[in-house]
Design an enzyme around this catalytic site. Sequence first.
Site, PDB file in Angstrom:
ATOM      1  N   CYS A  53      64.236 -42.893  51.856  1.00 54.99           N
ATOM      2  CA  CYS A  53      63.133 -43.763  52.168  1.00 54.99           C
ATOM      3  C   CYS A  53      62.262 -42.735  52.833  1.00 54.99           C
ATOM      4  CB  CYS A  53      63.608 -44.770  52.835  1.00 54.99           C
ATOM      5  SG  CYS A  53      62.249 -45.972  53.213  1.00 54.99           S
ATOM      6  N   ASP A  64      68.885 -43.094  49.306  1.00 56.48           N
ATOM      7  CA  ASP A  64      68.716 -43.955  48.116  1.00 56.48           C
ATOM      8  C   ASP A  64      69.428 -43.226  46.981  1.00 56.48           C
ATOM      9  OD1 ASP A  64      66.851 -45.895  48.817  1.00 56.48           O
ATOM     10  OD2 ASP A  64      65.215 -44.578  48.864  1.00 56.48           O
TER      11      ASP A  64
END
Length: 281
Positions: free
Chosen positions: A188, A195
């Site tokens: 992120c 992620d």
Amino acid sequence: MTFSSHSPLGKPTFYADQYNASLLFPIARAPQRAELGLAVSLPFLGADLWTAFELSWLNARGKPQVALAHITVPCESVNLIESKSLKLYLGSFNNTRFTDAAEVLARLRTDLTEVAWRGAVVQSSVGVKLVAAELFDREPIEALDGLSLDRLDLDCDRYTPAPELLSSATLEAPVSEVLTSNLLRSNCPVTGQPDWGSVQISYFGPQIDQAGLLRYIISFRNHQGFHEHCVERMFMDIQARCQPHKLAVYARYTRRGGLDINPFRTSYPQALPANHRNARQ
């Protein structure tokens, strides 16, 4: 990369439980697309396929209802929808009474379309499909089709996007291949949280060097970028370096905050992939 101070990312959170469409926060796609040399005319089609696993509201008598929501955001929309804001928005349904599921679906479609196109003329609406609780057992779990690149035994030492790792046999006859990997990770750009994802590359054209492609996918490991931008960067890098005649890139990211985001970009018109989650989602 900078974001408005109004974004809820990385900030203490107030969880509203009464319907509030103003919680939705748009992030313009244009700045990161400009970094890739993209202007108004896009070289790809596609959409961002979302699944919302934590959707609940009250019926007219106050009894809680639950559903899954499949959300399709067209890639040509001027904004992507910031995921934490979508989580907060969906949470605002929790103690709100609605006549029926059709009213919930209509609210979702209207609000999500507005935020995806905020600041521009709406060209296509955001798609929304609700899956009722009695149909949950019909939601399949599937792996991405294709030949796994993860079978390759190789050394890796690049952990920021390295398009120079990509190459193809441009002097040989074209091939058609579908290649996959479960080794995608990006981060992120605001919170730095990892992620995790799986990616599928489908193409027709000069054969892509598989070892270089896997190293390239792995090179996103320390990259900071939203899911949608990561897939568009992959698409543009593969297109430029490998020169396929046809190309599609599809990533399925694991869920965070009850949401998964699965961007799909293709160089030619075709049906969107079915929004079927994989085992990690």
